[in-house]
Design a protein around this motif. Structure first.
Motif, short mmCIF file in Angstrom:
data_model
loop_
_atom_site.label_atom_id
_atom_site.label_comp_id
_atom_site.label_asym_id
_atom_site.label_seq_id
_atom_site.Cartn_x
_atom_site.Cartn_y
_atom_site.Cartn_z
N ALA A 56 1.74 10.32 1.99
CA ALA A 56 2.75 10.67 2.98
C ALA A 56 2.63 12.14 3.38
O ALA A 56 2.74 12.49 4.56
CB ALA A 56 4.14 10.37 2.44
N ALA A 57 2.41 13.01 2.40
CA ALA A 57 2.23 14.43 2.70
C ALA A 57 0.97 14.65 3.54
O ALA A 57 0.96 15.42 4.51
CB ALA A 57 2.16 15.24 1.41
N ALA A 58 -0.11 13.94 3.17
CA ALA A 58 -1.36 14.07 3.90
C ALA A 58 -1.23 13.58 5.33
O ALA A 58 -1.76 14.19 6.27
CB ALA A 58 -2.46 13.29 3.17
N ASP A 59 -0.51 12.47 5.52
CA ASP A 59 -0.31 11.94 6.86
C ASP A 59 0.50 12.91 7.72
O ASP A 59 0.26 13.06 8.93
CB ASP A 59 0.39 10.58 6.80
CG ASP A 59 -0.53 9.47 6.31
OD1 ASP A 59 -1.75 9.70 6.25
OD2 ASP A 59 -0.02 8.38 5.98
N ALA A 60 1.49 13.57 7.11
CA ALA A 60 2.31 14.53 7.85
C ALA A 60 1.45 15.68 8.38
O ALA A 60 1.59 16.11 9.53
CB ALA A 60 3.43 15.07 6.96
N ILE A 182 -8.46 3.06 -4.76
CA ILE A 182 -7.99 4.33 -5.29
C ILE A 182 -8.80 5.49 -4.74
O ILE A 182 -8.25 6.52 -4.30
CB ILE A 182 -8.04 4.33 -6.83
CG1 ILE A 182 -7.07 3.29 -7.39
CG2 ILE A 182 -7.70 5.71 -7.40
CD1 ILE A 182 -7.18 3.07 -8.88
N GLY A 183 -10.13 5.34 -4.72
CA GLY A 183 -10.98 6.41 -4.22
C GLY A 183 -10.73 6.72 -2.76
O GLY A 183 -10.64 7.89 -2.36
N LEU A 184 -10.60 5.68 -1.94
CA LEU A 184 -10.35 5.89 -0.51
C LEU A 184 -9.01 6.57 -0.28
O LEU A 184 -8.90 7.54 0.48
CB LEU A 184 -10.36 4.55 0.23
CG LEU A 184 -11.70 3.99 0.67
CD1 LEU A 184 -11.47 2.68 1.42
CD2 LEU A 184 -12.45 4.97 1.56
N GLU A 185 -7.96 6.04 -0.91
CA GLU A 185 -6.62 6.59 -0.68
C GLU A 185 -6.52 8.04 -1.12
O GLU A 185 -6.07 8.91 -0.35
CB GLU A 185 -5.58 5.74 -1.41
CG GLU A 185 -5.36 4.36 -0.80
CD GLU A 185 -4.21 3.61 -1.43
OE1 GLU A 185 -3.77 2.60 -0.85
OE2 GLU A 185 -3.73 4.03 -2.51
N SER A 358 -4.98 3.74 3.43
CA SER A 358 -5.80 4.77 4.05
C SER A 358 -5.36 4.88 5.50
O SER A 358 -4.41 4.24 5.94
CB SER A 358 -7.28 4.38 3.94
OG SER A 358 -7.47 3.06 4.46
N ASP A 359 -6.07 5.71 6.29
CA ASP A 359 -5.80 5.79 7.72
C ASP A 359 -7.14 5.79 8.45
O ASP A 359 -7.87 6.77 8.35
CB ASP A 359 -5.01 7.06 8.04
CG ASP A 359 -4.67 7.17 9.53
OD1 ASP A 359 -4.72 6.14 10.23
OD2 ASP A 359 -4.37 8.28 9.98
N PRO A 360 -7.46 4.72 9.19
CA PRO A 360 -6.67 3.53 9.39
C PRO A 360 -6.52 2.70 8.11
O PRO A 360 -7.35 2.77 7.22
CB PRO A 360 -7.44 2.75 10.47
CG PRO A 360 -8.85 3.24 10.34
CD PRO A 360 -8.75 4.67 9.92
N GLN A 361 -5.43 1.94 8.08
CA GLN A 361 -5.17 1.10 6.92
C GLN A 361 -6.16 -0.07 6.87
O GLN A 361 -6.76 -0.44 7.88
CB GLN A 361 -3.75 0.54 6.97
CG GLN A 361 -2.67 1.60 6.80
CD GLN A 361 -1.28 1.02 6.82
OE1 GLN A 361 -1.05 -0.09 7.31
NE2 GLN A 361 -0.32 1.75 6.28
N ILE A 362 -6.31 -0.61 5.67
CA ILE A 362 -7.20 -1.75 5.44
C ILE A 362 -6.37 -2.87 4.82
O ILE A 362 -5.49 -2.61 3.99
CB ILE A 362 -8.37 -1.37 4.51
CG1 ILE A 362 -9.30 -0.38 5.20
CG2 ILE A 362 -9.14 -2.61 4.04
CD1 ILE A 362 -10.36 0.20 4.29
N ALA A 363 -6.63 -4.10 5.19
CA ALA A 363 -5.95 -5.24 4.57
C ALA A 363 -6.87 -6.45 4.56
O ALA A 363 -7.67 -6.65 5.49
CB ALA A 363 -4.66 -5.57 5.31
#
Length: 485
Positions: A56-60, A182-185, A358-363
């Protein structure tokens, strides 16, 4: 009939163990929840919640640095690493507190704050030497990070995700090994917060994606934002307080170099905590890794004695998906079956659902490309690129690709893989759709508002319907088309 001390003994008070306890006490009061380690689930202490706080901090920061596309200029952006980590730890501790309150709210007669090991299928030895017998035992001991031996060269600069959330400040540089969830996020989040990050993987995989085209798209996307090498040979050395990593890209020998980092973050997967609980003293059938064979629909472990046992294995310890909702589901099934034993029922599992923040998210939802291919299913796919998707372009999130998979004969939706905006929300719509066993034609009869990201899903479904010969191709470049499109 043998007189046991307990009807159900549960090893581990994490998500699966707590769910098993809540289910078991509906049937019997003769239950023990046994855990000698720190309380608080993996999710709350070192997993999904603290990682999302960091993200969340990184996205901000990222959003603040990318406003110029809208004609908005915000000036210099700075990151206060101490403040970032203070919030991560504070909110993490708050979440852990809620979990601890829940466990401490259980009947005190049922909680044993010790570790236990098996002496046989029905006998447990506690750390203080006490022995307990139980009609059934539920193993919910969780998992821990895997540390490959070469990483040990980093010495005390080798960390796991647990350690990141105890930082009081952000480091200057970190090397991340593992291109999974975990690594990606964490790798992307740290990079966006100003940490110099290099990410290394093997085999060109990216998170849980298996569709070759989506994997390739993901590699290009993430490598375009921070240094990422998805199939590299590496050498790790320690020089003073720094970790020195040299690498050569297996697919591009010109991509080689050497860098120095403050920390090496091992994000190379997790393994179940099954090696220190005495499973070798039971009748369970164990593989070479000491892992029992488990029926995924009853969670009962296979025994060498007549094929069944009174031991159930659940949650991360069951070597399935290390996800909170899966652990909770498994805990409920195991708790019900252990309490009712010898009556054991197989329960249908819910549609698989996994999200990477992540950004973009993966699902990945339902059966992904690899699972369908391996099973020999006759399927086809429909896709949408978010690069030209109407709502995605409006909000400046137009990066990504979505594919939906449908069965050729029936037209039933089977699964999907996504890298793109709002994947966490699209994934839920798709999971509910697959759970309801809807066909692509039936899904397309549902309402879609305009303009929304979900219209991209409708475009992919229309393409799937055409591929399965259930409908025509949608209009080209229709910006998702309005209700009459």
């Amino acid at each position: 009939m043998q007189d046991y001390d307990l009807d159900v003994a549960i090893l581990g008070a994490g998500t699966a163990g707590m769910a098993a306890y809540r289910e078991a006490i509906k049937q019997t009061d003769r239950v023990a929840l046994i855990d000698g380690g720190p309380l608080g689930t993996t999710c709350a202490r070192v997993g999904c919640m603290p990682s999302k706080l960091l993200i969340a901090a990184a996205d901000a920061v990222h959003e603040a640095r990318h406003t110029t596309q809208f004609g908005v200029h915000v000036g210099d952006i700075s990151v206060d690493g101490i403040a970032v980590m203070n919030r991560v730890r504070s909110e993490r501790d708050r979440f852990v507190g809620f979990v601890n309150e829940a466990v401490n709210g259980f009947d005190s007669r049922h909680l044993i704050r010790q570790n236990a090991t098996f002496l046989n299928d029905n006998t447990l030895a506690l750390a203080d030497g006490t022995r307990l017998t139980a009609r059934t035992v539920i193993v919910a001991t969780g998992s821990r990070p895997i540390i490959p031996p070469p990483f040990e060269a980093a010495g005390d600069r080798l960390i796991i995700n647990d350690d990141v959330f105890d930082w009081t400040d952000l480091p200057r540089a970190a090397v991340v090994f593992g291109a999974g969830v975990i690594g990606l996020e964490l790798g992307q989040a740290l990079s966006r917060l100003g940490v110099r990050v290099h990410l290394f993987g093997l085999g060109n995989g990216v998170g849980p994606l298996s569709d070759p085209d989506l994997v390739a798209y993901a590699r290009t996307t993430f490598a375009g934002e921070f240094s990422a090498h998805f199939d590299a040979d590496t050498e790790i050395k320690r020089d003073g307080d720094e970790v020195v990593v040299s690498w050569t890209n297996r697919n591009d020998p010109s991509d080689a170099g050497e860098e120095r980092f403050d920390y090496l973050l091992a994000a190379t997967g997790r393994k179940p905590n099954l090696d220190k609980i005495g499973l070798e003293n039971t009748s369970l059938v164990l593989d070479a890794r000491g892992t029992p064979e488990i029926d995924p629909m009853s969670l009962r472990a296979k025994s060498s004695n007549e094929g069944v046992s009174s031991i159930f294995v659940t949650g991360d310890a069951a070597v399935d998906l290390p996800l909170l909702h899966e652990a909770a589901d498994e805990g409920r099934i195991a708790g019900e079956n252990a309490a009712r034993y010898p009556e054991v029922y197989r329960r249908a599992r819910r549609t698989p659902l996994g999200v990477v923040f992540s950004d973009p998210q993966i699902a990945v939802i339902g059966q992904g490309h690899a699972a369908l291919t391996k099973a020999g299913v006759d399927f086809d796919f429909g896709e949408v690129s978010f690069e030209d998707q109407g709502r995605a372009r409006v909000i400046g999130k137009n990066v990504g690709l979505l594919r939906v998979y449908g069965e050729r004969d029936s037209g039933r939706l089977l699964g999907a893989e996504i890298i793109g905006p709002a994947a966490e929300h699209l994934a839920h719509l798709l999971a509910w759709t697959i759970e309801s066993k809807l066909t692509v034609t039936e899904v397309l009869q549902r309402p879609f508002y305009h303009p929304v990201i979900e219209e991209g899903l409708r475009t992919a479904l229309r393409n799937l319907a055409a591929a399965l010969e259930f409908g025509p191709n949608p209009p080209l470049r229709c910006i998702d088309c309005g209700p009459g499109g």
